[in-house]
Write a protein that holds these residues in place. Structure first.
Motif, short mmCIF file in Angstrom:
data_model
loop_
_atom_site.label_atom_id
_atom_site.label_comp_id
_atom_site.label_asym_id
_atom_site.label_seq_id
_atom_site.Cartn_x
_atom_site.Cartn_y
_atom_site.Cartn_z
N GLY A 91 -24.39 17.42 36.82
CA GLY A 91 -24.65 16.24 36.01
C GLY A 91 -24.80 16.50 34.53
N ARG A 92 -24.11 17.50 34.03
CA ARG A 92 -24.17 17.83 32.60
C ARG A 92 -22.76 17.81 32.01
NH1 ARG A 92 -28.97 21.11 30.74
NH2 ARG A 92 -30.61 20.41 32.14
N ASN A 93 -22.11 16.67 32.10
CA ASN A 93 -20.70 16.55 31.71
C ASN A 93 -20.47 16.68 30.20
OD1 ASN A 93 -20.41 16.02 34.38
ND2 ASN A 93 -19.95 13.87 34.14
N LEU A 94 -21.46 16.36 29.40
CA LEU A 94 -21.29 16.36 27.96
C LEU A 94 -22.07 17.51 27.33
CD1 LEU A 94 -20.19 14.87 25.42
CD2 LEU A 94 -22.36 13.62 25.38
N GLU A 95 -21.37 18.37 26.60
CA GLU A 95 -22.02 19.44 25.84
C GLU A 95 -21.84 19.15 24.37
OE1 GLU A 95 -21.10 24.01 25.00
OE2 GLU A 95 -21.68 23.64 27.09
N VAL A 96 -22.94 19.17 23.63
CA VAL A 96 -22.91 18.88 22.20
C VAL A 96 -23.43 20.12 21.45
CG1 VAL A 96 -23.71 17.32 20.38
CG2 VAL A 96 -23.39 16.45 22.71
N LEU A 97 -22.72 20.50 20.41
CA LEU A 97 -23.15 21.59 19.53
C LEU A 97 -23.90 20.93 18.38
CD1 LEU A 97 -19.83 23.63 19.48
CD2 LEU A 97 -21.76 23.82 21.05
N PRO A 131 -25.81 14.39 30.67
CA PRO A 131 -24.82 13.68 31.49
C PRO A 131 -23.76 12.91 30.70
CG PRO A 131 -27.04 13.27 32.32
CD PRO A 131 -27.18 13.99 31.02
N ASP A 132 -24.17 12.27 29.59
CA ASP A 132 -23.23 11.40 28.88
C ASP A 132 -23.74 11.12 27.47
OD1 ASP A 132 -25.29 9.49 29.20
OD2 ASP A 132 -24.38 8.76 31.06
N HIS A 133 -22.99 10.29 26.74
CA HIS A 133 -23.34 9.96 25.36
C HIS A 133 -24.68 9.25 25.25
CE1 HIS A 133 -19.03 10.74 24.87
NE2 HIS A 133 -19.35 11.08 23.64
N ALA A 177 -27.28 9.60 27.18
CA ALA A 177 -28.33 10.59 27.38
C ALA A 177 -28.49 11.45 26.13
CB ALA A 177 -28.01 11.47 28.59
N TYR A 178 -27.39 11.76 25.44
CA TYR A 178 -27.50 12.54 24.21
C TYR A 178 -28.20 11.72 23.13
CZ TYR A 178 -26.74 15.22 20.06
OH TYR A 178 -26.96 15.91 18.90
N GLU A 179 -27.85 10.45 23.02
CA GLU A 179 -28.51 9.60 22.02
C GLU A 179 -30.02 9.55 22.29
OE1 GLU A 179 -28.55 5.07 20.21
OE2 GLU A 179 -27.45 5.46 22.06
N LYS A 180 -30.40 9.42 23.54
CA LYS A 180 -31.81 9.39 23.91
C LYS A 180 -32.49 10.71 23.54
CE LYS A 180 -34.85 8.55 27.84
NZ LYS A 180 -34.93 8.27 29.28
N PHE A 181 -31.82 11.84 23.82
CA PHE A 181 -32.35 13.16 23.46
C PHE A 181 -32.51 13.28 21.94
CE2 PHE A 181 -31.27 17.39 21.86
CZ PHE A 181 -32.34 18.12 22.36
N LEU A 182 -31.46 12.88 21.22
CA LEU A 182 -31.46 13.04 19.76
C LEU A 182 -32.53 12.17 19.11
CD1 LEU A 182 -30.08 14.25 17.27
CD2 LEU A 182 -28.49 12.33 17.32
N THR A 183 -32.58 10.91 19.47
CA THR A 183 -33.52 10.01 18.81
C THR A 183 -34.93 10.12 19.36
OG1 THR A 183 -32.91 8.19 20.29
CG2 THR A 183 -31.72 8.34 18.20
N GLY A 184 -35.06 10.42 20.65
CA GLY A 184 -36.37 10.46 21.27
C GLY A 184 -37.07 11.79 21.22
N ARG A 185 -36.32 12.85 21.04
CA ARG A 185 -36.94 14.18 21.06
C ARG A 185 -36.70 14.97 19.79
NH1 ARG A 185 -36.52 16.88 27.00
NH2 ARG A 185 -38.26 15.70 27.84
#
Length: 152
Positions: free
Chosen positions: A66-72, A117-119, A121-129
């Motif tokens: 469930g980790r389809n999106l990897e962001v650098l 998992p997806d965009h 989830a990344y937005e939540k990680f970026l803005t929330g953490r």
């Protein structure tokens, strides 16, 4: 070889083959590097004991977990005091989404690999953490178009 295993041609060949396939049997590895199994195993053990070989791991398909999106991610911080820097590093290293964290010389200050998992989830990680952490000045995200070479 003494206690400090020199990286002679055979040791380099052992390392090459183990990087390609860490599950090689000692018999197969010995055959590939031109040794009999006992001296090959001794060399591998010495490389492990000396910290040249630091471990073995499985390469897992991101989509299978469930980790389809990897962001650098590049992160710059404005804080320079030790307490804030250590708190930042400890906090970010503990996030399960962060699969790699490096402190760099120059700019940016940090490089992260984040797997989600997806965009959304990344937005939540970026803005929330990440963005709200003390000391964070700037965050720049990079999405991969195509992975050309990975690992060793």
């Amino acid at each position: 070889m003494s206690n400090d295993p020199s990286l002679d041609a055979i040791n380099r060949e052992i390392l090459f083959h183990l990087r390609q396939d860490g599950r090689l049997t000692n018999v197969e590895l010995a055959k590939r590097v031109g040794l009999t199994p006992p001296p090959c195993l001794r060399r591998v053990k010495r490389l492990e004991e000396a910290g040249v070989i630091t471990g073995y791991h499985a390469v897992v398909a991101p989509e299978a977990v469930g980790r389809n999106l990897e962001v650098l991610v590049d992160v710059e911080v404005y804080a320079t005091d030790r307490k804030t820097v250590e708190a930042f590093e400890e906090t970010v290293a503990a996030y399960p989404e962060v699969i790699e964290l490096r402190r760099l010389f120059g700019r940016p200050d940090y490089f992260l690999r984040v797997a989600v998992p997806d965009h959304a989830a990344y937005e939540k990680f970026l803005t929330g953490r990440l963005s709200g952490l003390a000391g964070v000045l700037r965050v720049e995200s990079h999405l991969t178009m195509k992975k050309i070479k990975a690992g060793y």
